[in-house]
Scaffold this motif. Structure first.
Motif, PDB file in Angstrom:
ATOM      1  N   GLU A   1      10.929   0.193  -7.612  1.00 51.65           N
ATOM      2  CA  GLU A   1       9.635   1.071  -7.333  1.00 51.65           C
ATOM      3  C   GLU A   1       9.028   1.284  -8.323  1.00 51.65           C
ATOM      4  O   GLU A   1       7.550   1.383  -8.419  1.00 51.65           O
ATOM      5  N   LYS A   2       9.824   1.577  -9.656  1.00 52.52           N
ATOM      6  CA  LYS A   2       8.782   2.256 -10.762  1.00 52.52           C
ATOM      7  C   LYS A   2       8.052   0.939 -11.238  1.00 52.52           C
ATOM      8  O   LYS A   2       6.834   1.130 -11.488  1.00 52.52           O
ATOM      9  N   ARG A   3       8.424  -0.395 -11.343  1.00 50.19           N
ATOM     10  CA  ARG A   3       7.610  -1.604 -11.691  1.00 50.19           C
ATOM     11  C   ARG A   3       6.417  -1.698 -10.680  1.00 50.19           C
ATOM     12  O   ARG A   3       5.281  -1.799 -11.071  1.00 50.19           O
ATOM     13  N   THR A   4       6.553  -1.440  -9.199  1.00 49.57           N
ATOM     14  CA  THR A   4       5.536  -1.380  -8.342  1.00 49.57           C
ATOM     15  C   THR A   4       4.367  -0.594  -8.662  1.00 49.57           C
ATOM     16  O   THR A   4       3.200  -0.967  -8.742  1.00 49.57           O
ATOM     17  N   LYS A   5       4.667   0.721  -8.991  1.00 47.92           N
ATOM     18  CA  LYS A   5       3.661   1.773  -9.236  1.00 47.92           C
ATOM     19  C   LYS A   5       3.134   1.673 -10.515  1.00 47.92           C
ATOM     20  O   LYS A   5       1.913   1.802 -10.640  1.00 47.92           O
ATOM     21  N   ASN A   6       3.823   1.036 -11.322  1.00 47.54           N
ATOM     22  CA  ASN A   6       3.473   0.763 -12.750  1.00 47.54           C
ATOM     23  C   ASN A   6       2.265  -0.571 -12.917  1.00 47.54           C
ATOM     24  O   ASN A   6       1.233  -0.200 -13.349  1.00 47.54           O
ATOM     25  N   ILE A   7       2.606  -1.673 -12.189  1.00 46.04           N
ATOM     26  CA  ILE A   7       1.773  -2.715 -12.040  1.00 46.04           C
ATOM     27  C   ILE A   7       0.501  -2.282 -11.142  1.00 46.04           C
ATOM     28  O   ILE A   7      -0.629  -2.678 -11.550  1.00 46.04           O
ATOM     29  N   LEU A   8       0.516  -1.536 -10.060  1.00 47.99           N
ATOM     30  CA  LEU A   8      -0.405  -1.134  -9.340  1.00 47.99           C
ATOM     31  C   LEU A   8      -1.434  -0.166  -9.943  1.00 47.99           C
ATOM     32  O   LEU A   8      -2.665  -0.123  -9.922  1.00 47.99           O
ATOM     33  N   SER A   9      -0.796   0.728 -10.693  1.00 45.73           N
ATOM     34  CA  SER A   9      -1.506   1.732 -11.490  1.00 45.73           C
ATOM     35  C   SER A   9      -2.170   0.946 -12.639  1.00 45.73           C
ATOM     36  O   SER A   9      -3.537   1.363 -12.693  1.00 45.73           O
ATOM     37  N   SER A  10      -1.644   0.132 -13.273  1.00 42.30           N
ATOM     38  CA  SER A  10      -2.414  -0.555 -14.588  1.00 42.30           C
ATOM     39  C   SER A  10      -3.666  -1.423 -14.027  1.00 42.30           C
ATOM     40  O   SER A  10      -4.393  -1.731 -14.563  1.00 42.30           O
ATOM     41  N   SER A  11      -3.341  -2.080 -12.576  1.00 42.71           N
ATOM     42  CA  SER A  11      -4.407  -2.834 -12.004  1.00 42.71           C
ATOM     43  C   SER A  11      -5.452  -1.997 -11.373  1.00 42.71           C
ATOM     44  O   SER A  11      -6.254  -2.460 -10.865  1.00 42.71           O
ATOM     45  N   LYS A  12      -5.265  -0.608 -11.107  1.00 42.14           N
ATOM     46  CA  LYS A  12      -5.956   0.407 -10.502  1.00 42.14           C
ATOM     47  C   LYS A  12      -6.138   0.010  -9.139  1.00 42.14           C
ATOM     48  O   LYS A  12      -7.429  -0.051  -8.564  1.00 42.14           O
ATOM     49  N   ILE A  13      -5.179  -0.233  -8.390  1.00 39.79           N
ATOM     50  CA  ILE A  13      -5.332  -0.519  -7.134  1.00 39.79           C
ATOM     51  C   ILE A  13      -4.549   0.570  -6.236  1.00 39.79           C
ATOM     52  O   ILE A  13      -3.345   0.898  -6.598  1.00 39.79           O
ATOM     53  N   GLN A  14      -5.240   1.061  -5.596  1.00 38.87           N
ATOM     54  CA  GLN A  14      -4.669   2.383  -4.685  1.00 38.87           C
ATOM     55  C   GLN A  14      -3.620   1.654  -3.476  1.00 38.87           C
ATOM     56  O   GLN A  14      -4.181   0.747  -2.687  1.00 38.87           O
ATOM     57  N   SER A  15      -2.626   2.312  -3.202  1.00 39.14           N
ATOM     58  CA  SER A  15      -1.851   1.730  -2.147  1.00 39.14           C
ATOM     59  C   SER A  15      -1.022   2.882  -1.523  1.00 39.14           C
ATOM     60  O   SER A  15      -0.854   3.862  -2.130  1.00 39.14           O
ATOM     61  N   ASN A  16      -0.282   2.452  -0.242  1.00 40.45           N
ATOM     62  CA  ASN A  16       0.717   3.132   0.352  1.00 40.45           C
ATOM     63  C   ASN A  16       2.166   2.579  -0.017  1.00 40.45           C
ATOM     64  O   ASN A  16       1.992   1.284  -0.244  1.00 40.45           O
ATOM     65  N   ILE A  17       3.148   3.405  -0.438  1.00 43.41           N
ATOM     66  CA  ILE A  17       4.245   2.799  -0.580  1.00 43.41           C
ATOM     67  C   ILE A  17       5.425   3.448   0.255  1.00 43.41           C
ATOM     68  O   ILE A  17       5.512   4.716   0.147  1.00 43.41           O
ATOM     69  N   PHE A  18       6.154   2.600   0.671  1.00 40.62           N
ATOM     70  CA  PHE A  18       7.083   3.015   1.518  1.00 40.62           C
ATOM     71  C   PHE A  18       8.635   2.549   0.910  1.00 40.62           C
ATOM     72  O   PHE A  18       8.649   1.396   0.477  1.00 40.62           O
ATOM     73  N   LYS A  19       9.496   3.655   0.629  1.00 37.82           N
ATOM     74  CA  LYS A  19      10.918   3.254   0.168  1.00 37.82           C
ATOM     75  C   LYS A  19      11.982   3.215   1.325  1.00 37.82           C
ATOM     76  O   LYS A  19      12.024   4.087   2.144  1.00 37.82           O
ATOM     77  N   LEU A  20      12.530   2.028   1.178  1.00 37.36           N
ATOM     78  CA  LEU A  20      13.481   1.755   2.386  1.00 37.36           C
ATOM     79  C   LEU A  20      14.965   1.719   1.938  1.00 37.36           C
ATOM     80  O   LEU A  20      15.345   1.622   0.489  1.00 37.36           O
ATOM     81  N   ASP A  21      15.950   1.807   2.792  1.00 40.51           N
ATOM     82  CA  ASP A  21      17.333   1.761   2.622  1.00 40.51           C
ATOM     83  C   ASP A  21      17.747   1.390   3.976  1.00 40.51           C
ATOM     84  O   ASP A  21      17.951   2.146   4.846  1.00 40.51           O
ATOM     85  N   ASN A  22      18.423   0.180   3.714  1.00 39.70           N
ATOM     86  CA  ASN A  22      19.238  -0.320   4.965  1.00 39.70           C
ATOM     87  C   ASN A  22      18.576  -0.120   6.425  1.00 39.70           C
ATOM     88  O   ASN A  22      18.783   0.123   7.378  1.00 39.70           O
ATOM     89  N   GLY A  23      17.151  -0.671   6.407  1.00 38.71           N
ATOM     90  CA  GLY A  23      16.368  -0.576   7.549  1.00 38.71           C
ATOM     91  C   GLY A  23      15.766   0.716   8.017  1.00 38.71           C
ATOM     92  O   GLY A  23      15.121   0.867   8.944  1.00 38.71           O
ATOM     93  N   LYS A  24      16.006   1.673   7.019  1.00 36.54           N
ATOM     94  CA  LYS A  24      15.244   2.950   7.322  1.00 36.54           C
ATOM     95  C   LYS A  24      14.121   3.454   6.105  1.00 36.54           C
ATOM     96  O   LYS A  24      14.631   3.154   5.069  1.00 36.54           O
ATOM     97  N   VAL A  25      13.445   4.169   6.505  1.00 37.59           N
ATOM     98  CA  VAL A  25      12.180   4.579   5.463  1.00 37.59           C
ATOM     99  C   VAL A  25      12.743   5.776   5.024  1.00 37.59           C
ATOM    100  O   VAL A  25      12.896   6.858   5.930  1.00 37.59           O
ATOM    101  N   ILE A  26      13.066   6.060   3.858  1.00 38.49           N
ATOM    102  CA  ILE A  26      13.599   7.219   3.223  1.00 38.49           C
ATOM    103  C   ILE A  26      12.455   8.117   2.521  1.00 38.49           C
ATOM    104  O   ILE A  26      12.761   9.145   2.056  1.00 38.49           O
ATOM    105  N   LYS A  27      11.401   7.585   2.337  1.00 39.99           N
ATOM    106  CA  LYS A  27      10.182   8.083   1.445  1.00 39.99           C
ATOM    107  C   LYS A  27       9.068   7.616   1.960  1.00 39.99           C
ATOM    108  O   LYS A  27       8.962   6.322   2.141  1.00 39.99           O
TER     109      LYS A  27
END
Length: 366
Positions: free
Chosen positions: A340-366
């Motif tokens: 998750e941290k890498r994704t946020k950093n890469i998208l932030s440095s590339s200045k790309i806005q996005s929705n991020i969904f965190k998953l755990d065993n088939g469930k959205v937890i964030k």
């Protein structure tokens, strides 16, 4: 075109998951096995009525369940379309378009095209010719419905001809007239498919080379070659010359079902002489060329699915790929990553806005 909402019921490890998506970039993060890639596969189902990863539809039903349903609200040209794919154990798969069942799944192909880039794509280079034919057919079928229907017809006729050859062997007789009926159909349909395949490669080759150069930064000369029995012989002559072998093997040994696509770098097969980095650049260029060629044919941007790219590609190639998202070359993009941290950093440095969904065993937890 974009997907507004996606709902998965008993699809792989998702018991019940629902997502509201951004029209631009959407990311799924979580550990391996959390269900990230399964979401991309569900989107692939909505587009092509089948999984990108599993050959058997029943393998996509959640363990100990009897069915799966994938439902998407898709917007295209200002209109809303509700697409639903479902399968119950022991029954035929059902695809619905705004509540109406398709009689032929082929009528749906090309309506909502997608392009996926996945670590499993390396099989396109390393595996046998069948997977490369399937890759080529999947591109053309998304913008040419006549090609898809001819491909379906060719497979049916080929199966019937092979069955007839087995009947000849089992009954110890031979009827050339009956065989000619199938040969005539194979020749007409197969010649059309061959010409369309060659035409597609001729149209896409320069676009592919341009993407390879931009992504790799290298000076290698890359090429795509189409190999077919029909390039050196008329299909009718090829069938005639192969008749004795066909009767002996009880199988049709020549035709477009034996075609192959050769990927080259500096006039050598990249399968044998390309480094892992060169092969990855080759595949990304291949998929981006597919994306932009489809757009040119259908008049709108396909959906782009990027599976695990941050983990499998070096920083240089990731930035090259995301630069296309930033400059508006892509429409809606879906990305998976384990970090998750890498994704946020890469998208932030590339200045790309996005929705991020965190998953755990088939469930959205964030």
């Amino acid at each position: 075109m974009y997907i507004k909402k996606l709902t998965l019921t008993n699809f792989k490890n998702h018991q019940l998951s629902s997502f509201q998506f951004s029209e631009l970039v959407n990311c799924f993060v979580g550990d391996n096995g959390s269900g990230k890639t399964n979401i991309l596969d569900a989107i692939h189902y909505l587009s092509l009525t089948k999984s990108y990863f599993n050959k058997s539809d029943t393998d996509n039903i959640k363990f100990n369940e009897e069915y799966f349903i994938v439902k998407g609200d898709i917007y295209k040209g200002g209109e809303q379309f509700i697409i639903q794919c479902s399968l119950y154990n022991g029954q035929n798969k059902i695809i619905k378009y705004n509540g109406k069942k398709y009689k032929r799944f082929s009528d749906h192909i090309g309506e909502f095209p997608v392009v996926i880039i996945s670590p499993t794509d390396i099989n396109i280079i390393l595996d046998g010719s069948e997977i490369r034919r399937r890759y080529l057919d999947s591109i053309i079928s998304q913008y040419d419905i006549k090609y898809l229907r001819n491909l379906i017809d060719y497979k049916k006729v080929l199966k019937q001809r092979n069955r007839l050859l087995k009947d000849f062997n089992e009954r110890q007789y031979f009827d050339k007239f009956s065989l000619d009926v199938y040969d005539d159909q194979l020749i007409n349909i197969g010649t059309y498919i061959h010409d369309k395949r060659q035409e597609h490669i001729n149209l896409i080759i320069n676009l592919f080379r341009e993407f390879y150069k931009n992504i790799s930064g290298g000076t290698e000369q890359v090429n795509i070659k189409y190999l077919s029995d029909l390039q050196t012989n008329e299909f009718s002559n090829a069938l005639e010359n192969s008749l004795e072998k066909d009767r002996r093997t009880q199988y049709t040994n020549v035709g477009i079902h034996k075609d192959d696509i050769i990927f080259e770098m500096n006039s050598n097969p990249i399968k044998k002489f390309g480094s892992q980095g060169q092969q990855k650049s080759f595949l990304i260029a291949l998929k981006l060329a597919k994306f932009h060629f489809l757009e040119s044919q259908i008049g709108f941007k396909p959906i782009l699915l990027l599976d695990d790219i941050f983990d499998k590609l070096d920083e240089k190639r990731v930035k090259s790929l995301l630069s296309y998202a930033k400059n508006g070359s892509f429409g809606q993009v879906f990305i998976t990553d384990t970090n998750e941290k890498r994704t946020k950093n890469i998208l932030s440095s590339s200045k790309i806005q996005s929705n991020i969904f965190k998953l755990d065993n088939g469930k959205v937890i964030k």
